[in-house]
Design a protein around this motif. Structure first.
Motif, mmCIF file in Angstrom:
data_model
loop_
_atom_site.group_PDB
_atom_site.id
_atom_site.type_symbol
_atom_site.label_atom_id
_atom_site.label_comp_id
_atom_site.label_asym_id
_atom_site.label_seq_id
_atom_site.Cartn_x
_atom_site.Cartn_y
_atom_site.Cartn_z
ATOM 1 N N ARG A 288 0.065 23.612 -11.449
ATOM 2 C CA ARG A 288 -1.252 24.381 -11.786
ATOM 3 C C ARG A 288 -1.377 25.540 -10.884
ATOM 4 N NH1 ARG A 288 -6.332 20.155 -12.796
ATOM 5 N NH2 ARG A 288 -7.234 22.310 -12.615
ATOM 6 N N LEU A 289 -1.012 25.172 -9.601
ATOM 7 C CA LEU A 289 -1.134 26.383 -8.815
ATOM 8 C C LEU A 289 -0.119 27.442 -9.150
ATOM 9 C CD1 LEU A 289 -1.676 24.553 -5.401
ATOM 10 C CD2 LEU A 289 -3.321 26.330 -6.270
ATOM 11 N N THR A 290 0.988 27.260 -9.433
ATOM 12 C CA THR A 290 1.903 28.434 -9.659
ATOM 13 C C THR A 290 1.820 29.011 -11.133
ATOM 14 O OG1 THR A 290 3.811 26.475 -10.158
ATOM 15 C CG2 THR A 290 3.742 27.220 -8.010
ATOM 16 N N ASN A 291 0.991 28.567 -11.871
ATOM 17 C CA ASN A 291 0.752 29.150 -13.045
ATOM 18 C C ASN A 291 -0.208 30.256 -12.807
ATOM 19 O OD1 ASN A 291 2.133 27.285 -14.682
ATOM 20 N ND2 ASN A 291 0.601 26.088 -15.016
ATOM 21 N N VAL A 292 -0.791 30.428 -11.851
ATOM 22 C CA VAL A 292 -1.613 31.434 -11.451
ATOM 23 C C VAL A 292 -0.894 32.533 -10.724
ATOM 24 C CG1 VAL A 292 -3.637 32.160 -9.916
ATOM 25 C CG2 VAL A 292 -3.582 29.876 -10.780
ATOM 26 N N PRO A 293 -0.912 34.063 -11.494
ATOM 27 C CA PRO A 293 -0.564 35.045 -10.935
ATOM 28 C C PRO A 293 -0.683 35.462 -9.610
ATOM 29 C CG PRO A 293 -1.075 35.303 -13.516
ATOM 30 C CD PRO A 293 -1.786 34.084 -12.573
ATOM 31 N N GLY A 294 0.237 35.593 -8.629
ATOM 32 C CA GLY A 294 0.055 35.919 -7.286
ATOM 33 C C GLY A 294 -0.039 34.660 -6.558
ATOM 34 N N ALA A 295 0.267 33.414 -7.127
ATOM 35 C CA ALA A 295 0.355 32.246 -6.132
ATOM 36 C C ALA A 295 1.462 32.220 -5.108
ATOM 37 C CB ALA A 295 0.436 31.116 -7.120
ATOM 38 N N SER A 296 2.330 33.258 -5.115
ATOM 39 C CA SER A 296 3.441 33.421 -4.326
ATOM 40 C C SER A 296 2.961 33.890 -3.113
ATOM 41 C CB SER A 296 4.578 34.197 -4.864
ATOM 42 O OG SER A 296 4.056 35.437 -5.152
ATOM 43 N N ALA A 297 1.992 34.495 -2.991
ATOM 44 C CA ALA A 297 1.547 35.130 -1.588
ATOM 45 C C ALA A 297 0.593 34.159 -0.731
ATOM 46 C CB ALA A 297 0.498 36.260 -2.024
ATOM 47 N N ILE A 298 0.394 33.047 -1.471
ATOM 48 C CA ILE A 298 -0.264 31.831 -0.673
ATOM 49 C C ILE A 298 0.404 30.492 -0.733
ATOM 50 C CG2 ILE A 298 -2.406 33.002 -1.186
ATOM 51 C CD1 ILE A 298 -2.224 29.874 -2.696
ATOM 52 N N TYR A 299 1.471 30.194 -1.646
ATOM 53 C CA TYR A 299 1.893 28.734 -1.867
ATOM 54 C C TYR A 299 3.179 28.914 -1.196
ATOM 55 C CZ TYR A 299 3.412 24.492 -4.050
ATOM 56 O OH TYR A 299 3.743 23.274 -4.103
ATOM 57 N N LEU A 300 3.334 28.095 -0.219
ATOM 58 C CA LEU A 300 4.657 28.107 0.784
ATOM 59 C C LEU A 300 5.606 27.139 0.219
ATOM 60 C CD1 LEU A 300 3.545 28.585 4.422
ATOM 61 C CD2 LEU A 300 4.019 30.328 2.677
ATOM 62 N N ALA A 301 5.229 25.958 -0.141
ATOM 63 C CA ALA A 301 6.167 25.027 -0.678
ATOM 64 C C ALA A 301 5.283 23.629 -1.079
ATOM 65 C CB ALA A 301 7.132 24.648 0.583
ATOM 66 N N GLY A 302 6.031 22.922 -1.716
ATOM 67 C CA GLY A 302 5.754 21.778 -2.390
ATOM 68 C C GLY A 302 6.514 20.652 -2.290
ATOM 69 N N LEU A 303 6.382 19.388 -2.078
ATOM 70 C CA LEU A 303 7.200 18.317 -2.005
ATOM 71 C C LEU A 303 6.723 17.257 -2.934
ATOM 72 C CD1 LEU A 303 10.002 16.834 -1.065
ATOM 73 C CD2 LEU A 303 8.571 15.994 0.762
ATOM 74 N N ASN A 304 7.531 16.646 -4.042
ATOM 75 C CA ASN A 304 6.952 15.584 -4.919
ATOM 76 C C ASN A 304 7.835 14.410 -4.204
ATOM 77 O OD1 ASN A 304 6.007 14.076 -6.828
ATOM 78 N ND2 ASN A 304 7.661 14.673 -8.324
ATOM 79 N N ALA A 305 7.270 13.730 -3.209
ATOM 80 C CA ALA A 305 7.768 12.406 -2.492
ATOM 81 C C ALA A 305 7.190 11.122 -3.209
ATOM 82 C CB ALA A 305 7.172 12.614 -0.977
ATOM 83 N N TYR A 306 7.911 10.813 -4.144
ATOM 84 C CA TYR A 306 7.518 9.720 -5.051
ATOM 85 C C TYR A 306 7.768 8.441 -4.355
ATOM 86 C CZ TYR A 306 5.619 8.454 -9.512
ATOM 87 O OH TYR A 306 4.847 8.002 -10.559
ATOM 88 N N SER A 307 9.054 8.268 -3.617
ATOM 89 C CA SER A 307 9.491 7.178 -3.124
ATOM 90 C C SER A 307 9.163 7.062 -1.644
ATOM 91 C CB SER A 307 10.874 6.956 -3.081
ATOM 92 O OG SER A 307 11.464 8.045 -2.600
ATOM 93 N N ASN A 308 8.949 5.911 -1.193
ATOM 94 C CA ASN A 308 8.946 5.703 0.280
ATOM 95 C C ASN A 308 9.664 6.341 1.027
ATOM 96 O OD1 ASN A 308 6.523 4.169 -0.148
ATOM 97 N ND2 ASN A 308 7.249 2.294 0.213
ATOM 98 N N ASP A 309 10.892 6.291 0.773
ATOM 99 C CA ASP A 309 12.310 6.771 1.463
ATOM 100 C C ASP A 309 11.803 8.319 1.552
ATOM 101 O OD1 ASP A 309 13.370 4.489 1.689
ATOM 102 O OD2 ASP A 309 14.657 4.887 0.161
ATOM 103 N N ALA A 310 11.557 8.964 0.476
ATOM 104 C CA ALA A 310 11.014 10.421 0.565
ATOM 105 C C ALA A 310 10.030 10.752 1.617
ATOM 106 C CB ALA A 310 10.762 10.981 -0.657
ATOM 107 N N LYS A 311 9.042 10.175 1.637
ATOM 108 C CA LYS A 311 7.883 10.116 2.488
ATOM 109 C C LYS A 311 8.337 10.074 3.925
ATOM 110 C CE LYS A 311 4.389 8.196 -0.837
ATOM 111 N NZ LYS A 311 5.158 8.161 -1.787
#
Length: 416
Positions: A288-311
């Motif tokens: 949703r955030l990256t669908n907004v034009p200009g989001a690259s100026a504020i959004y640094l990174a996102g992690l989809n940590a679905y498993s406990n090991d990833a967390k």
């Protein structure tokens, strides 16, 4: 003035195609000051088409029809109209040239069926379609106008905006409908209505207020009809100001702007940044955030940590936290938010963890349980809720709920 919308096509009745055309036409009619009295969907049946057009023209000054202008045997609208209004077939040179140009660009030969799409009844006037092969048709009966358009949405939109809207303006001289739509979230429709109070206390004659609930919140649509645009605009703005004050923190935007638009704008204006650590939403908040034009100026990174090991590996959640509190807990959400913020150096971070279902719940942690955490420069907040719905509904509702809490935390941080 009254207007009606007629949608023709078997595909609409069996659910094969969603009738988005009616929504577009209804919006334009309303913007031009017409009261839409009905939206009728019928099949490709000659008797139904004749009956519907006669009935609608008897009670409306404008009828706009879509569908049935194609080149195949089941596209019968044009033939029915020739029988209904009389006349003979005339070919539109302008539309035929457009058809030839379209086919030439595609490397195809124009068939007899395609040439026939440029034909129109002499009892009508053609509305040249520059983005497709079938022209629109304009019939009149007494004081009423019938506009017949192709069912292809892009072609319908072109004809509505470039051919029919000017005619609507001319027909409905001097009368307007203006509107504003306010977006609220985090408050139920009934609670919002009670907070606002009786509409008779603030709505002038000619003004209406509609409550439009949805997954992301409640829209408040204000409409005013009249002839004095300046007075109408002043009244509209006064009503909007009143509603915004009543809604308080629950008001977040106007028009089509959503929570992600507001957040990107807030962070951009204050030169701040955001990172995300998602689990049960599966990356939907990031989407949703990256669908907004200009989001690259504020959004640094996102992690989809679905498993406990990833967390554990990527966010620094300790095995001990997971053993003691579980993956769906305030403690794990807090560790996820802190971990992604430390890793990215963002101003804010948001984490979410929950049980989407339909399995995986327990009496202590039922299906639908969600925790989010929001790390700001000065404090780390956690929030808990139980969100109903199937997996898709759960993700959509949770993403809106989380984004709204993020919006409120950002606003509070900026005030401090």
């Amino acid at each position: 003035m009254k207007a009606a919308i007629l949608s023709i096509g078997d595909e609409l009745l069996i659910g094969q195609v969603i009738n988005s055309n009616a929504a577009t036409i209804g919006r334009i009619l309303t913007e031009e000051g017409f009261k839409v009295t009905s939206v009728l969907s019928i099949g490709d049946d000659a008797d139904q088409i004749r009956q519907a057009i006669n009935d609608l023209l008897d009670s409306n000054q404008v009828v706009i029809s879509t569908g049935g202008l194609g080149p195949t045997h089941d596209d019968i609208t044009k033939q029915v109209l020739l029988g209904l209004f009389g006349g003979t077939w005339i070919q539109s040179p302008g539309q035929l040239e457009i058809i030839r140009s379209i086919f030439e660009k595609r490397g195809r030969t124009v068939s007899d069926l395609n040439r026939q799409q440029a034909d129109y009844p002499s009892s009508s006037r053609p509305l040249i379609n520059e983005v497709g092969t079938a022209p629109g048709l304009w019939f009149t009966r007494g004081d009423s106008d019938l506009f017949v358009l192709p069912g292809v949405p892009a072609e319908m939109k072109f004809l509505m905006e470039n051919r029919i809207r000017p005619l609507l303006k001319e027909k409905n001289k001097g009368r307007f409908i203006i509107q504003r739509t306010l977006r609220t979230t985090g408050i139920a429709e009934s609670t919002l209505a009670e907070t606002i109070g009786p509409v008779s206390g603030f709505l002038p004659d000619g003004a209406t207020l509609a409550f439009l609930p949805g997954f992301g919140g409640v829209r408040l649509r204000i409409m005013i009809a009249g002839t004095d645009r300046q007075w109408m605009t002043e009244q509209l703005n006064q009503i909007a100001d009143f509603l915004i004050e009543k809604a308080g923190i629950h008001y977040f935007a106007e028009g089509d702007d959503d929570l992600e638009d507001v957040i990107v704008d807030l962070l951009t204006r204050h030169q701040q940044t955001l990172s995300l650590a998602e689990s049960c939403t599966g990356g939907l908040i990031s989407d949703r955030l990256t669908n907004v034009p200009g989001a690259s100026a504020i959004y640094l990174a996102g992690l989809n940590a679905y498993s406990n090991d990833a967390k554990i590996k990527w966010l620094g959640v300790t095995p001990e936290t997971l053993r003691q509190h579980g993956a769906v807990s305030a403690e794990t959400a807090s560790a996820m938010a802190a971990g992604i913020r430390q890793a990215t150096g963002s101003t804010y971070s948001l984490s979410v963890t929950g049980i989407a279902g339909p399995s995986g719940g327990t009496p202590e942690k039922p299906v639908g349980l969600v925790f989010i955490a929001i790390a700001t420069p000065s404090v780390l907040h956690t929030f808990r809720t139980i969100m109903p719905g199937d997996r898709r509904q759960f993700k959509e509702r949770v993403s809106s709920w989380a984004l709204n809490h993020l919006r409120e935390c950002i606003l509070n941080q900026l005030k401090s």
